[in-house]
Motif scaffolding. Sequence first.
Motif, mmCIF file in Angstrom:
data_model
loop_
_atom_site.group_PDB
_atom_site.id
_atom_site.type_symbol
_atom_site.label_atom_id
_atom_site.label_comp_id
_atom_site.label_asym_id
_atom_site.label_seq_id
_atom_site.Cartn_x
_atom_site.Cartn_y
_atom_site.Cartn_z
ATOM 1 N N VAL B 13 0.847 -1.200 0.000
ATOM 2 C CA VAL B 13 0.000 0.000 0.000
ATOM 3 C C VAL B 13 0.883 1.251 0.000
ATOM 4 C CG1 VAL B 13 -1.681 1.347 1.343
ATOM 5 C CG2 VAL B 13 -1.953 -1.138 1.147
ATOM 6 N N LEU B 14 1.913 1.246 0.856
ATOM 7 C CA LEU B 14 2.842 2.381 0.938
ATOM 8 C C LEU B 14 3.470 2.660 -0.428
ATOM 9 C CD1 LEU B 14 4.359 4.105 3.297
ATOM 10 C CD2 LEU B 14 6.236 2.501 2.884
ATOM 11 N N ARG B 15 3.997 1.619 -1.041
ATOM 12 C CA ARG B 15 4.676 1.789 -2.333
ATOM 13 C C ARG B 15 3.690 2.197 -3.421
ATOM 14 N NH1 ARG B 15 9.957 -1.984 -2.261
ATOM 15 N NH2 ARG B 15 10.549 -0.387 -3.748
ATOM 16 N N ALA B 16 2.491 1.614 -3.384
ATOM 17 C CA ALA B 16 1.496 1.925 -4.417
ATOM 18 C C ALA B 16 1.032 3.380 -4.295
ATOM 19 C CB ALA B 16 0.298 0.971 -4.303
ATOM 20 N N LEU B 17 0.815 3.841 -3.060
ATOM 21 C CA LEU B 17 0.405 5.236 -2.851
ATOM 22 C C LEU B 17 1.528 6.182 -3.298
ATOM 23 C CD1 LEU B 17 -1.324 4.975 0.668
ATOM 24 C CD2 LEU B 17 -2.458 5.485 -1.521
ATOM 25 N N ALA B 18 2.761 5.868 -2.903
ATOM 26 C CA ALA B 18 3.897 6.725 -3.274
ATOM 27 C C ALA B 18 4.076 6.758 -4.789
ATOM 28 C CB ALA B 18 5.166 6.217 -2.591
ATOM 29 N N ALA B 19 3.884 5.593 -5.429
ATOM 30 C CA ALA B 19 4.061 5.525 -6.888
ATOM 31 C C ALA B 19 3.038 6.400 -7.611
ATOM 32 C CB ALA B 19 3.945 4.071 -7.358
ATOM 33 N N ARG B 20 1.852 6.636 -6.964
ATOM 34 C CA ARG B 20 0.829 7.526 -7.559
ATOM 35 C C ARG B 20 1.040 8.972 -7.128
ATOM 36 N NH1 ARG B 20 -0.114 1.994 -8.143
ATOM 37 N NH2 ARG B 20 -1.704 1.668 -9.743
ATOM 38 N N GLY B 21 2.172 9.263 -6.498
ATOM 39 C CA GLY B 21 2.483 10.649 -6.166
ATOM 40 C C GLY B 21 1.883 11.146 -4.862
ATOM 41 N N HIS B 22 1.277 10.239 -4.074
ATOM 42 C CA HIS B 22 0.731 10.670 -2.786
ATOM 43 C C HIS B 22 1.872 10.862 -1.793
ATOM 44 C CE1 HIS B 22 -3.386 10.031 -4.058
ATOM 45 N NE2 HIS B 22 -3.050 8.837 -4.509
ATOM 46 N N GLN B 43 16.072 4.514 -2.525
ATOM 47 C CA GLN B 43 16.367 3.968 -3.859
ATOM 48 C C GLN B 43 15.207 4.168 -4.842
ATOM 49 O OE1 GLN B 43 17.210 0.029 -2.562
ATOM 50 N NE2 GLN B 43 19.351 0.471 -2.020
ATOM 51 N N ALA B 44 14.078 4.635 -4.345
ATOM 52 C CA ALA B 44 12.914 4.830 -5.224
ATOM 53 C C ALA B 44 13.092 6.103 -6.051
ATOM 54 C CB ALA B 44 11.643 4.912 -4.369
ATOM 55 N N PRO B 45 12.380 6.233 -7.188
ATOM 56 C CA PRO B 45 12.439 7.466 -7.976
ATOM 57 C C PRO B 45 12.058 8.670 -7.102
ATOM 58 C CG PRO B 45 11.183 5.773 -9.142
ATOM 59 C CD PRO B 45 11.490 5.224 -7.783
ATOM 60 N N ALA B 46 12.682 9.819 -7.362
ATOM 61 C CA ALA B 46 12.495 11.001 -6.498
ATOM 62 C C ALA B 46 11.028 11.382 -6.338
ATOM 63 C CB ALA B 46 13.296 12.177 -7.063
ATOM 64 N N ASN B 47 10.195 11.160 -7.361
ATOM 65 C CA ASN B 47 8.787 11.554 -7.280
ATOM 66 C C ASN B 47 7.893 10.445 -6.722
ATOM 67 O OD1 ASN B 47 9.031 9.839 -9.406
ATOM 68 N ND2 ASN B 47 7.870 11.093 -10.868
ATOM 69 N N ALA B 48 8.494 9.366 -6.207
ATOM 70 C CA ALA B 48 7.688 8.260 -5.683
ATOM 71 C C ALA B 48 8.297 7.736 -4.392
ATOM 72 C CB ALA B 48 7.594 7.144 -6.739
ATOM 73 N N ARG B 49 8.766 8.648 -3.565
ATOM 74 C CA ARG B 49 9.374 8.225 -2.301
ATOM 75 C C ARG B 49 8.370 8.283 -1.177
ATOM 76 N NH1 ARG B 49 15.224 11.015 -3.244
ATOM 77 N NH2 ARG B 49 15.850 9.481 -4.782
ATOM 78 N N TRP B 50 8.720 7.667 -0.078
ATOM 79 C CA TRP B 50 7.885 7.693 1.111
ATOM 80 C C TRP B 50 8.772 8.010 2.313
ATOM 81 C CZ3 TRP B 50 8.829 3.535 -2.065
ATOM 82 C CH2 TRP B 50 9.716 2.560 -1.582
ATOM 83 N N HIS B 51 8.110 8.406 3.407
ATOM 84 C CA HIS B 51 8.828 8.650 4.651
ATOM 85 C C HIS B 51 8.624 7.466 5.572
ATOM 86 C CE1 HIS B 51 9.547 12.859 3.636
ATOM 87 N NE2 HIS B 51 8.361 12.785 3.059
ATOM 88 N N VAL B 52 9.642 7.169 6.352
ATOM 89 C CA VAL B 52 9.485 6.158 7.392
ATOM 90 C C VAL B 52 9.724 6.855 8.720
ATOM 91 C CG1 VAL B 52 10.331 3.969 8.314
ATOM 92 C CG2 VAL B 52 10.224 4.335 5.833
#
Lengths: 327, 327
Positions: B13-22, B43-52
């Motif tokens: 869910v985290l990766r999928a949301l980030a991949a959609r730019g959320h 390591q993710a693309p700059a426009n699809a990162r998340w915070h931990v």
Amino acid sequence: MAVIGLGLIGGSVLRALAARGHHVSGYDADPATRATARTAAAQAPANARWHVTATVADAVRDADLAVVAVPLPAVGGVFDELASLAYVGVVTDVTSVKGPVRDIALDRLRTGGQSLATFIGGHPMAGRETSGFTAADPRLFDDCAWVLCLEEDGAGLRDWIELAALITGLGARVVPATAEEHDQAVATISHVPHLVAAAVAARIGSDPLAGTLGAGSFRDGTRVAAARPELTAAMCGGNAEAVLDALDAVLADLAAARAALDGADPITTLVPWLTPGHTARHEWPPTPGETADLPARADVLLRLGRVGGWITSVADDGRTVRAVRPA
Amino acid sequence: MAVIGLGLIGGSVLRALAARGHHVSGYDADPATRATARTAAAQAPANARWHVTATVADAVRDADLAVVAVPLPAVGGVFDELASLAYVGVVTDVTSVKGPVRDIALDRLRTGGQSLATFIGGHPMAGRETSGFTAADPRLFDDCAWVLCLEEDGAGLRDWIELAALITGLGARVVPATAEEHDQAVATISHVPHLVAAAVAARIGSDPLAGTLGAGSFRDGTRVAAARPELTAAMCGGNAEAVLDALDAVLADLAAARAALDGADPITTLVPWLTPGHTARHEWPPTPGETADLPARADVLLRLGRVGGWITSVADDGRTVRAVRPA
């Protein structure tokens, strides 16, 4: 050697025998299947061809082994034909019940009260998701368990050993079992799973929401419900007594699960209920363990089968077999 | 948005949301999982990162949605923490029972007798053969059925529609259902299949010959018996009432098969018994049929779910949904 019936299993036996350099003839009641098999033979390597004959008589004329690979309802008719030809070689089959076929063989493979051929029931546990000669594969039996029926009294043991040598040569694991043991085992691992799959699958017929939510456990757990009802009914109904026993065991077990669910602490009580199935499935499929050369005696072979063992080869003199026990 | 729990589902869910730019923050109770998720983010693309984040409080601070993706026994604790933080956004979960989780939410997501957050139960029917954040996949939900619970009275409908818009945006088919309808459906297509698989698999524990003969129908029919008994027990026991009903339906059906096998002509009588399961499985999985724009009303949405339909998108104004009925 002759193969009567050239569907997936018969066609694969034909090709596997030919690939090992055996002289083999095939017959099928369907002219189109015969034509397909004949064309395929012409395209096979020169040293691995087979003959396709227009009659059963032509197929078995010079054969000392006849593999009857027709569906269960057609077996009796082929046996009648072999008897009318006074065929005196060894006859084996590949159908999924062994007690009823043995009884048909005892009844039909005789003339004037005299038994002609020696019958040895067989059942290769090979996948059947495709069918017909075009799906036939000479490697279908690699590592496949192939039951060959043997009785406690060792009747026909010499022919059994010879057939086991041939079938291990096709890459299969030959499993010795009485017809009754076979029928009970396949009720447990095939026939009851077919019934259970049908019962589970039927639930979504009246519950479209459930169908939409079905995922991996529904997909795999009900896969065999997609098989044609006529085939499943023939398989289960033709082995009714053993299927009843195996079904009752599963129903008793599910009644215990029901009691656990209905009790005060279902989560705690379900863990020990689930554990035997978990352990059994976790250790399945059996992997080869200890190997030994065993004397080719009926009691020894049947004992091997009962502990889940199999034969990978037969010594040239036919006096011993190479046996594998599961790890 | 915040995702609490970064296992297979939460991580996906985290990766999928980030991949959609959320803009999305993730938290997991396990420091090693947090470290893995943090490294993956870098390591993710700059426009699809998340915070931990290091705490739940940090994860939900600026979030208007909290996805609670922890196992069922840990859900109550997370709800307590959200309540203690006076979190007022929307809360959803991904566990496999919905009635009990709704009851926990009603009980815990409040302070001083006052309800804080809006809870919407969710359940993505995504495969779970692997686990952990390293198995997380932003495409896990492509075409996956994802139940979002809705009540007849339409309470929280606006938040429900917003969440449905988000989740259809991840590629999932959003299925509207009440918590009770969901729990009955998963009892039918997941929990009972787990029990049945365990009962069938257990039979080979005392019959090694059967284990050696087991082939495709045994392999697939018992696959889920390999799951850990503790997990299966928690799943079935946590939904005991619905599982009892679904199990009773299967047992009644199998009793009819038993009667057929015990009758005079089992082959003939088994054919009509097998046919409903065959038909249902043959038509499964449902394929998309008629598409329509429906008003975003609770009764309309629940009716769609009951006929096996789902939602593929929500109109920008939130007043209609694009609905698909099964073919």
